[in-house]
Design a protein around this motif. Structure first.
Motif, PDB file in Angstrom:
ATOM      1  N   VAL A   1       0.857  -1.208   0.000  1.00  0.00           N
ATOM      2  CA  VAL A   1       0.000   0.000   0.000  1.00  0.00           C
ATOM      3  C   VAL A   1       0.885   1.247   0.000  1.00  0.00           C
ATOM      4  CG1 VAL A   1      -1.716   1.337   1.296  1.00  0.00           C
ATOM      5  CG2 VAL A   1      -1.942  -1.142   1.128  1.00  0.00           C
ATOM      6  N   LEU A   2       1.908   1.235   0.874  1.00  0.00           N
ATOM      7  CA  LEU A   2       2.826   2.381   0.955  1.00  0.00           C
ATOM      8  C   LEU A   2       3.497   2.624  -0.396  1.00  0.00           C
ATOM      9  CD1 LEU A   2       4.428   4.573   2.471  1.00  0.00           C
ATOM     10  CD2 LEU A   2       6.041   2.786   3.189  1.00  0.00           C
ATOM     11  N   GLN A   3       3.999   1.556  -1.015  1.00  0.00           N
ATOM     12  CA  GLN A   3       4.664   1.684  -2.313  1.00  0.00           C
ATOM     13  C   GLN A   3       3.680   2.192  -3.373  1.00  0.00           C
ATOM     14  OE1 GLN A   3       8.038   1.485  -2.675  1.00  0.00           O
ATOM     15  NE2 GLN A   3       7.510   2.425  -4.645  1.00  0.00           N
ATOM     16  N   GLY A   4       2.414   1.727  -3.273  1.00  0.00           N
ATOM     17  CA  GLY A   4       1.370   2.169  -4.207  1.00  0.00           C
ATOM     18  C   GLY A   4       1.115   3.660  -4.088  1.00  0.00           C
ATOM     19  N   VAL A   5       1.092   4.172  -2.853  1.00  0.00           N
ATOM     20  CA  VAL A   5       0.870   5.617  -2.622  1.00  0.00           C
ATOM     21  C   VAL A   5       2.062   6.420  -3.161  1.00  0.00           C
ATOM     22  CG1 VAL A   5       0.522   7.416  -0.874  1.00  0.00           C
ATOM     23  CG2 VAL A   5      -0.633   5.230  -0.626  1.00  0.00           C
ATOM     24  N   ILE A   6       3.288   5.891  -2.932  1.00  0.00           N
ATOM     25  CA  ILE A   6       4.490   6.589  -3.425  1.00  0.00           C
ATOM     26  C   ILE A   6       4.482   6.641  -4.957  1.00  0.00           C
ATOM     27  CG2 ILE A   6       7.018   6.447  -3.604  1.00  0.00           C
ATOM     28  CD1 ILE A   6       6.949   5.305  -0.679  1.00  0.00           C
ATOM     29  N   ASP A   7       4.113   5.508  -5.596  1.00  0.00           N
ATOM     30  CA  ASP A   7       4.044   5.469  -7.066  1.00  0.00           C
ATOM     31  C   ASP A   7       2.966   6.429  -7.581  1.00  0.00           C
ATOM     32  OD1 ASP A   7       6.047   3.640  -7.052  1.00  0.00           O
ATOM     33  OD2 ASP A   7       4.775   1.882  -7.414  1.00  0.00           O
ATOM     34  N   MET A   8       1.839   6.485  -6.838  1.00  0.00           N
ATOM     35  CA  MET A   8       0.757   7.402  -7.216  1.00  0.00           C
ATOM     36  C   MET A   8       1.254   8.846  -7.135  1.00  0.00           C
ATOM     37  SD  MET A   8      -3.030   7.849  -5.531  1.00  0.00           S
ATOM     38  CE  MET A   8      -3.746   6.301  -6.011  1.00  0.00           C
ATOM     39  N   LYS A   9       2.009   9.144  -6.102  1.00  0.00           N
ATOM     40  CA  LYS A   9       2.567  10.493  -5.915  1.00  0.00           C
ATOM     41  C   LYS A   9       3.410  10.887  -7.131  1.00  0.00           C
ATOM     42  CE  LYS A   9       6.265  10.945  -3.314  1.00  0.00           C
ATOM     43  NZ  LYS A   9       7.136  11.007  -2.114  1.00  0.00           N
ATOM     44  N   ASN A  10       4.252   9.957  -7.567  1.00  0.00           N
ATOM     45  CA  ASN A  10       5.124  10.248  -8.711  1.00  0.00           C
ATOM     46  C   ASN A  10       4.334  10.381 -10.017  1.00  0.00           C
ATOM     47  OD1 ASN A  10       7.389  10.210  -7.068  1.00  0.00           O
ATOM     48  ND2 ASN A  10       7.631   7.989  -7.264  1.00  0.00           N
ATOM     49  N   ALA A  11       3.213   9.634 -10.105  1.00  0.00           N
ATOM     50  CA  ALA A  11       2.421   9.643 -11.339  1.00  0.00           C
ATOM     51  C   ALA A  11       1.608  10.923 -11.507  1.00  0.00           C
ATOM     52  CB  ALA A  11       1.491   8.432 -11.362  1.00  0.00           C
ATOM     53  N   VAL A  12       1.214  11.548 -10.399  1.00  0.00           N
ATOM     54  CA  VAL A  12       0.321  12.717 -10.503  1.00  0.00           C
ATOM     55  C   VAL A  12       1.053  14.042 -10.615  1.00  0.00           C
ATOM     56  CG1 VAL A  12      -1.609  11.599  -9.317  1.00  0.00           C
ATOM     57  CG2 VAL A  12       0.015  12.961  -7.981  1.00  0.00           C
ATOM     58  N   ILE A  13       2.358  14.050 -10.320  1.00  0.00           N
ATOM     59  CA  ILE A  13       3.092  15.325 -10.349  1.00  0.00           C
ATOM     60  C   ILE A  13       2.988  15.956 -11.743  1.00  0.00           C
ATOM     61  CG2 ILE A  13       5.382  16.409 -10.206  1.00  0.00           C
ATOM     62  CD1 ILE A  13       6.037  14.313  -7.998  1.00  0.00           C
ATOM     63  N   GLY A  14       2.387  17.134 -11.814  1.00  0.00           N
ATOM     64  CA  GLY A  14       2.262  17.869 -13.079  1.00  0.00           C
ATOM     65  C   GLY A  14       1.347  17.226 -14.107  1.00  0.00           C
ATOM     66  N   ASN A  15       0.521  16.253 -13.678  1.00  0.00           N
ATOM     67  CA  ASN A  15      -0.342  15.565 -14.633  1.00  0.00           C
ATOM     68  C   ASN A  15      -1.813  15.715 -14.219  1.00  0.00           C
ATOM     69  OD1 ASN A  15      -1.733  13.731 -16.257  1.00  0.00           O
ATOM     70  ND2 ASN A  15      -0.068  12.223 -16.250  1.00  0.00           N
ATOM     71  N   ASN A  16      -2.452  16.759 -14.728  1.00  0.00           N
ATOM     72  CA  ASN A  16      -3.832  17.051 -14.322  1.00  0.00           C
ATOM     73  C   ASN A  16      -4.831  15.979 -14.765  1.00  0.00           C
ATOM     74  OD1 ASN A  16      -3.375  19.293 -12.819  1.00  0.00           O
ATOM     75  ND2 ASN A  16      -3.900  20.778 -14.400  1.00  0.00           N
ATOM     76  N   LYS A  17      -4.566  15.352 -15.921  1.00  0.00           N
ATOM     77  CA  LYS A  17      -5.470  14.288 -16.385  1.00  0.00           C
ATOM     78  C   LYS A  17      -5.443  13.119 -15.411  1.00  0.00           C
ATOM     79  CE  LYS A  17      -5.884  14.803 -21.395  1.00  0.00           C
ATOM     80  NZ  LYS A  17      -5.363  14.357 -22.688  1.00  0.00           N
ATOM     81  N   GLN A  18      -4.229  12.744 -15.014  1.00  0.00           N
ATOM     82  CA  GLN A  18      -4.079  11.627 -14.074  1.00  0.00           C
ATOM     83  C   GLN A  18      -4.763  11.957 -12.745  1.00  0.00           C
ATOM     84  OE1 GLN A  18      -3.785   8.414 -13.747  1.00  0.00           O
ATOM     85  NE2 GLN A  18      -1.638   8.177 -14.393  1.00  0.00           N
ATOM     86  N   LYS A  19      -4.616  13.209 -12.293  1.00  0.00           N
ATOM     87  CA  LYS A  19      -5.252  13.632 -11.037  1.00  0.00           C
ATOM     88  C   LYS A  19      -6.770  13.479 -11.138  1.00  0.00           C
ATOM     89  CE  LYS A  19      -1.655  16.980  -9.848  1.00  0.00           C
ATOM     90  NZ  LYS A  19      -1.268  18.371  -9.659  1.00  0.00           N
TER      91      LYS A  19
END
Length: 669
Positions: A32-50
């Motif tokens: 779960v922790l790794q999933g949240v960290i990966d999510m954090k990296n995926a959303v940076i500067g990506n409004n569509k992903q957010k």
């Protein structure tokens, strides 16, 4: 083919987003922790992903993990970071977060002992509270929040920066100022002005500017606060020196401006005259960015608004009046802006420059005739103001009307520039259909244009102003009722019979008497002024009293019997004196014993103004050269008026004494 491509890329994006959300439900906390960290990296500067993650329900799960006691501090912190990142997307993202009750969850997180988690919660709260869609009240719903935030100020430079930023965005109006002040905001934030972190100093400064705005209590306290042995105003002065960043100079100037306007610093203090005012004038130069020029001009307008000396100083500082003319030429064809994004931004906001210029011109020209002349003589200024009256932006229209209103206080300009540019035409257009805030200023200006020496008076009358103004007297807004009746009063002054008849017909006696019983004192006074102007010159007095005499006498009686102040009663007695000056109208007084007794009562009143006004009534009734004067004199003698005149002829007030002696001579003639 292109549609198929687009759909496949969309489904891929949704599938990858779904994958991120699914990982939040893994039974293994580490995954779960790794999933949240990966999510954090995926959303940076990506409004569509957010947006996708929000739609797929990531927010409730992140909030659940953030609040679970079994979650590790690291997981909670990462959840707060991702939520903060989602909040940095669009306003819709923030709305979705608010709908999921993110604020109570983050505030709860501030009770944690872990500093990194607290900082992540505060960073996210800062992002949410600085969004225009977040209601400020959410910060104040729980009374324990503000004192807890004050306590957290000492934890780190990040807690200081974020908390000050939250305070400065959520302090809107006196209630919020009082809450923050009572919880020690001044003492807790003052020492942050000497922080090593520029961001902390800046946010603390912004806090003081919103706390001091129109707040004498806070401003008086700030004047005496010491930080490292130095008074706060001295620290603010240091912060507005030329070598400091522009943002810091501007905000310090705002703090000193607001303290000055709240009465905590004198307008002739050196820190205002030699430091704050010149700093704000510097901000108006074309070297500054658009938003700096706007803020500089608006703050300067607010600083000098009530003080004629500051207006004079500002008008001769750095050619300010000519400098402001550049606000209307922006952006010019030879603009130095090479950054396309910047140019696009400035084109969208150029109207703010015009609004700021109008506001500052209005303040500069509020009192001084020479300054008004300089403003009007600035290239194409009247044309610019007239154009401003029809701009699409309500704020620009309001500022243009205010500027025009300020300049219309000049008798000379009313007779010249205002006539040359037929200012009344666009003004009448503005009055046809505008929000109340514009109507109040525009109708106030119309009052000036209707003064008897104004050449605009005639064309305004011909363009249907009577109906328009009578309509304003029925407004629920007292300021509009006052202006409507005030303009009618100016219109009726020394007017011909036809205009007076038009006013009475359009207003209706019912409305006139409603206004005479208005709860707003200004409305009542101006209505009495209108009545007094209508009842001037004998033929007009007799004509109006022949048609409306009964109702007018009733109204006069009611006011003289009512609980009104001296000015109201004096004005009412002056109306009676005008009626007494009529040829046939005076009989309405002579046949009304109740009114005669009231005049007698006010002759013996303790207030000289009322005695004098009552004396005018008597003088007009007993004047020898007029038909029926003997009968009127006899009746008034029988009432004991002559005895009162003898007493008044011994009055220590020379004016009253002279009037009484003149009246007695009528009996002796």
């Amino acid at each position: 083919m292109r549609i198929a491509c687009l759909l496949s890329s969309l489904s891929y994006l949704t599938a990858s987003s779904r994958h991120y959300v699914d990982r939040l439900f893994d039974p293994d906390p580490q995954k779960v922790l790794q999933g949240v960290i990966d999510m954090k990296n995926a959303v940076i500067g990506n409004n569509k992903q957010k947006a996708n993650l929000i739609v797929l329900g990531a927010v409730p799960r992140l909030l659940y993990l953030l609040q679970q006691e079994s979650s590790s501090t690291e997981l909670k912190t990462e959840c707060a970071v991702v939520l903060g990142s989602l909040a940095m997307g669009t306003e819709n993202n923030v709305k979705s977060l608010l709908d999921c009750h993110i604020i109570p969850a983050l505030l709860q997180g501030l009770l944690s002992p872990d500093l990194k988690f607290i900082e992540a919660c505060l960073r996210c709260l800062r992002t949410i509270f600085t969004s225009p869609v977040t209601p400020e009240e959410l910060l104040y719903t729980d009374a324990t929040v503000i004192p807890h935030l004050m306590a957290l100020l000492s934890r780190s430079r990040y807690t200081q920066e974020y908390i000050c930023q939250i305070f400065s965005h959520c302090c809107k109006g006196p209630d919020h100022q009082t809450i923050l002040f009572n919880h020690g905001a001044v003492q807790n934030i003052a020492h942050l002005l000497t922080s090593l972190s520029y961001k902390v100093r800046m946010q603390a400064l912004k806090c003081f500017s919103v706390l001091a705005f129109e707040n004498p209590q806070v401003s008086m306290t700030l004047v005496n606060v010491l930080v490292d042995g130095e008074l706060l105003p001295q620290i603010f002065v240091k912060m507005l020196q030329r070598d400091k960043p522009i943002e810091m100079q501007l905000t310090s100037a705002k703090c000193l401006t607001y303290m000055c306007r709240a009465g905590a610093i004198r307008t002739d203090d050196n820190c205002i005259v030699l430091k704050t005012l010149p700093c704000l004038v510097r901000m108006c130069s074309k070297e500054r960015l658009l938003e700096e020029r706007v803020e500089g001009a608006e703050t300067l307008a607010y600083l000098i608004e009530p003080d004629v000396e500051l207006q004079r100083i500002a008008s001769i500082t750095d050619h300010l009046i000519a400098m402001l003319a550049d606000y209307f030429k922006y952006p010019s064809s030879v603009s130095a802006i090479t950054d396309i994004k910047r140019l696009d931004h400035d084109l969208k906001h150029a109207h703010e420059l015009r609004q700021a210029a109008f506001k500052l011109y209005a303040s500069l020209g509020a009192n001084d005739e020479d300054i008004r002349k300089k403003i009007i003589e600035t290239e194409n200024m009247m044309d610019r103001i007239v154009t401003g009256l029809s701009e699409s932006s309500v704020k620009v229209r309001l500022a243009a009307v205010r500027c025009l209103h300020s300049l219309s206080r000049s008798v000379q300009q009313l007779r010249t520039s205002f006539q040359d540019h037929a200012v009344w035409k666009p003004l009448m257009k503005v009055l046809q259909n505008a929000p109340d805030e514009i109507l109040v200023v525009a109708s106030s200006m119309l009052c000036n244009l209707l003064l008897e020496f104004s050449p605009s008076k005639e064309p305004i009358l011909e363009s249907g102003a009577v109906e328009l103004l009578c309509g304003l007297t029925q407004s629920e807004n007292p300021a509009l009722r006052v202006n409507g009746i005030w303009a009618l009063m100016n219109m009726a002054f020394q007017a011909e019979q036809k205009i007076k008849a038009d006013i009475l017909r359009s207003l209706s006696t019912e409305q006139l008497f409603r206004l005479l019983s208005d709860s707003d004192l200004n409305v009542l006074m101006k209505t009495l002024g209108l009545l007094r102007n209508l009842l001037s010159t004998r033929p007009h007095i007799d004509k109006i009293m022949s048609t409306h005499g009964k109702q007018i006498m009733q109204a006069v009686t009611l006011i003289l019997e009512g609980e009104h102040n001296i000015e109201v009663k004096e004005q009412t007695l002056c109306i009676l004196a005008n009626i007494a000056d009529g040829t046939t109208a005076k009989e309405l007084i002579m046949t009304n014993d109740d009114i005669l007794q009231k005049i007698k009562y006010y002759m013996g009143h303790s207030h000289v103004k009322l005695q004098l006004a009552a004396m005018f009534c008597i003088s007009n009734l007993i004047w020898n050269e007029e038909e029926g004067s003997q009968e009127r004199q006899d009746k008034l003698r029988d009432m004991g008026i002559v005895d009162i005149l003898h007493k008044l002829s011994q009055s220590p007030d020379s004016n009253l004494c002279d009037k009484a002696k003149t009246a007695l001579q009528q009996y002796l003639a």
